[in-house]
Design a protein around this motif. Structure first.
Motif, PDB file in Angstrom:
ATOM      1  N   ALA A   1      -4.756   0.369  -9.531  1.00  0.00           N
ATOM      2  CA  ALA A   1      -3.772   0.747  -8.519  1.00  0.00           C
ATOM      3  C   ALA A   1      -4.389   1.796  -7.603  1.00  0.00           C
ATOM      4  O   ALA A   1      -5.502   2.276  -7.852  1.00  0.00           O
ATOM      5  CB  ALA A   1      -2.502   1.277  -9.185  1.00  0.00           C
ATOM      6  N   LEU A   2      -3.653   2.159  -6.561  1.00  0.00           N
ATOM      7  CA  LEU A   2      -4.166   3.121  -5.594  1.00  0.00           C
ATOM      8  C   LEU A   2      -4.053   4.563  -6.078  1.00  0.00           C
ATOM      9  O   LEU A   2      -4.948   5.366  -5.848  1.00  0.00           O
ATOM     10  CB  LEU A   2      -3.416   2.980  -4.264  1.00  0.00           C
ATOM     11  N   ALA A   3      -2.934   4.900  -6.714  1.00  0.00           N
ATOM     12  CA  ALA A   3      -2.667   6.299  -7.068  1.00  0.00           C
ATOM     13  C   ALA A   3      -1.473   6.347  -8.024  1.00  0.00           C
ATOM     14  O   ALA A   3      -0.951   5.312  -8.432  1.00  0.00           O
ATOM     15  CB  ALA A   3      -2.374   7.109  -5.801  1.00  0.00           C
TER      16      ALA A   3
ATOM     17  N   ILE B   1      -3.061  -5.782 -10.913  1.00  0.00           N
ATOM     18  CA  ILE B   1      -3.720  -5.172  -9.760  1.00  0.00           C
ATOM     19  C   ILE B   1      -2.611  -4.864  -8.776  1.00  0.00           C
ATOM     20  O   ILE B   1      -1.889  -5.761  -8.336  1.00  0.00           O
ATOM     21  CB  ILE B   1      -4.755  -6.117  -9.126  1.00  0.00           C
ATOM     22  N   LEU B   2      -2.457  -3.588  -8.464  1.00  0.00           N
ATOM     23  CA  LEU B   2      -1.299  -3.125  -7.710  1.00  0.00           C
ATOM     24  C   LEU B   2      -1.728  -2.397  -6.448  1.00  0.00           C
ATOM     25  O   LEU B   2      -2.338  -1.328  -6.518  1.00  0.00           O
ATOM     26  CB  LEU B   2      -0.473  -2.207  -8.619  1.00  0.00           C
ATOM     27  N   PHE B   3      -1.416  -2.989  -5.298  1.00  0.00           N
ATOM     28  CA  PHE B   3      -1.656  -2.350  -4.005  1.00  0.00           C
ATOM     29  C   PHE B   3      -0.488  -1.410  -3.757  1.00  0.00           C
ATOM     30  O   PHE B   3       0.371  -1.633  -2.911  1.00  0.00           O
ATOM     31  CB  PHE B   3      -1.804  -3.414  -2.913  1.00  0.00           C
ATOM     32  N   GLY B   4      -0.456  -0.351  -4.580  1.00  0.00           N
ATOM     33  CA  GLY B   4       0.614   0.630  -4.594  1.00  0.00           C
ATOM     34  C   GLY B   4       0.348   1.601  -5.728  1.00  0.00           C
ATOM     35  O   GLY B   4      -0.785   1.730  -6.195  1.00  0.00           O
ATOM     36  N   CYS B   5       1.407   2.260  -6.213  1.00  0.00           N
ATOM     37  CA  CYS B   5       1.273   3.333  -7.201  1.00  0.00           C
ATOM     38  C   CYS B   5       1.854   2.969  -8.567  1.00  0.00           C
ATOM     39  O   CYS B   5       2.718   2.097  -8.680  1.00  0.00           O
ATOM     40  CB  CYS B   5       1.994   4.586  -6.708  1.00  0.00           C
ATOM     41  N   VAL B   6       1.380   3.700  -9.577  1.00  0.00           N
ATOM     42  CA  VAL B   6       1.923   3.648 -10.926  1.00  0.00           C
ATOM     43  C   VAL B   6       2.483   5.028 -11.274  1.00  0.00           C
ATOM     44  O   VAL B   6       2.222   6.007 -10.575  1.00  0.00           O
ATOM     45  CB  VAL B   6       0.853   3.258 -11.977  1.00  0.00           C
ATOM     46  N   ARG B   7       3.235   5.093 -12.342  1.00  0.00           N
ATOM     47  CA  ARG B   7       3.654   6.369 -12.928  1.00  0.00           C
ATOM     48  C   ARG B   7       3.493   6.252 -14.434  1.00  0.00           C
ATOM     49  O   ARG B   7       3.134   5.193 -14.931  1.00  0.00           O
ATOM     50  CB  ARG B   7       5.077   6.746 -12.512  1.00  0.00           C
TER      51      ARG B   7
ATOM     52  N   GLY C   1       0.801  -1.215   0.000  1.00  0.00           N
ATOM     53  CA  GLY C   1       0.000   0.000   0.000  1.00  0.00           C
ATOM     54  C   GLY C   1       0.835   1.268   0.000  1.00  0.00           C
ATOM     55  O   GLY C   1       0.314   2.362   0.243  1.00  0.00           O
ATOM     56  N   SER C   2       2.119   1.156  -0.303  1.00  0.00           N
ATOM     57  CA  SER C   2       3.000   2.324  -0.271  1.00  0.00           C
ATOM     58  C   SER C   2       2.585   3.350  -1.320  1.00  0.00           C
ATOM     59  O   SER C   2       2.357   3.018  -2.486  1.00  0.00           O
ATOM     60  CB  SER C   2       4.451   1.917  -0.524  1.00  0.00           C
ATOM     61  N   LEU C   3       2.529   4.604  -0.885  1.00  0.00           N
ATOM     62  CA  LEU C   3       2.248   5.727  -1.786  1.00  0.00           C
ATOM     63  C   LEU C   3       3.510   6.537  -2.043  1.00  0.00           C
ATOM     64  O   LEU C   3       3.454   7.599  -2.644  1.00  0.00           O
ATOM     65  CB  LEU C   3       1.157   6.617  -1.182  1.00  0.00           C
ATOM     66  N   ARG C   4       4.660   6.032  -1.601  1.00  0.00           N
ATOM     67  CA  ARG C   4       5.913   6.799  -1.691  1.00  0.00           C
ATOM     68  C   ARG C   4       6.654   6.658  -3.006  1.00  0.00           C
ATOM     69  O   ARG C   4       7.542   7.460  -3.304  1.00  0.00           O
ATOM     70  CB  ARG C   4       6.836   6.406  -0.545  1.00  0.00           C
ATOM     71  N   CYS C   5       6.310   5.623  -3.806  1.00  0.00           N
ATOM     72  CA  CYS C   5       6.975   5.449  -5.095  1.00  0.00           C
ATOM     73  C   CYS C   5       6.090   4.599  -5.993  1.00  0.00           C
ATOM     74  O   CYS C   5       5.172   3.940  -5.523  1.00  0.00           O
ATOM     75  CB  CYS C   5       8.353   4.803  -4.933  1.00  0.00           C
TER      76      CYS C   5
END
Length: 160
Positions: free
Chosen positions: A111-113, A91-97, A67-71
Motif C-alpha cells: 500500500a502507499l501509507a 495491492i492497495l493504491f491507498g492506505c491501510v491501518r 491513491g487517496s491518503l485521507r483514509c
C-alpha cells in the motif's frame, strides 16, 4: 514461493508490466503472487470487505482506491478475513491501518501509507474491471508477482 521479481524480469523482460516503485510492504509476507481480482472504489471499502470475505484460493486483490491518503481501506479485521479465506495478498493504491497487526499476518500487503481514519461504507465501487495505477494496467485474471524489489504483472502464469 521461490521466485524473485528481478529473475522473472530477466527471464521474461518486456512482456511484463513493471509497477512504479511507490508501494510499501505492510503484510507478514513480502513475497506473494497469484491471479488478480480487481476492485475500484474511492474512500469506501465496502467492496474490499465483501471481496476479501469470499474464498481467495491464492488470488491477489488489486484495489484502485484512487491513491487517496485521507483514509484507510484495509484494517486488521478485513485482513484477518482475507487470511482465513486463503487470499495471497492485497495491492492497495491507498492506505491501510492497524499496520502492526497486519505485519504479523501471513498475507502480502502493499500500500502507499498508513492512516488511522477508517473509510466510509456506502456500498459504492466496481469489481472485476481493468484498473490502472503506478504506470500499470491490472486486469482480472492477469498474474501478479510481488517481492522486496517490486511488482510485476503478466498476462500468463510464469511459475509452475
Amino acid at each position: 514461493m521461490d521466485f524473485k521479481t528481478a529473475d522473472l524480469y530477466d527471464s521474461h523482460g518486456e512482456s511484463l508490466r513493471v509497477c512504479e516503485p511507490i508501494f510499501r510492504d505492510f503484510g507478514g509476507r513480502v513475497r506473494f503472487c497469484g491471479p488478480i481480482v480487481t476492485v475500484k472504489c474511492f474512500e469506501d471499502n465496502s467492496f474490499v470487505k465483501s471481496t476479501l470475505a469470499e474464498p481467495g484460493e491464492g488470488r491477489v486483490l488489486v484495489v484502485d482506491a484512487g491513491g487517496s491518503l485521507r483514509c484507510a481501506m484495509l484494517g486488521d479485521l478485513i485482513a484477518a478475513s482475507a487470511v482465513e479465506q486463503g487470499w495471497a495478498g492485497v495491492i492497495l493504491f491507498g492506505c491501510v491501518r492497524d499496520s502492526a497487526e497486519i505485519a504479523g499476518m501471513p498475507l502480502g500487503v502493499k500500500a502507499l501509507a498508513t492512516n488511522p481514519r477508517k473509510s466510509q461504507r456506502r456500498g459504492e465501487g466496481q469489481r472485476d474491471i481493468p484498473v490502472t495505477f503506478a504506470g500499470v494496467r491490472f486486469a482480472p485474471g492477469d498474474q501478479v508477482y510481488c517481492d522486496e524489489d517490486g511488482i510485476l504483472v503478466a498476462e500468463q502464469p510464469l511459475l509452475d
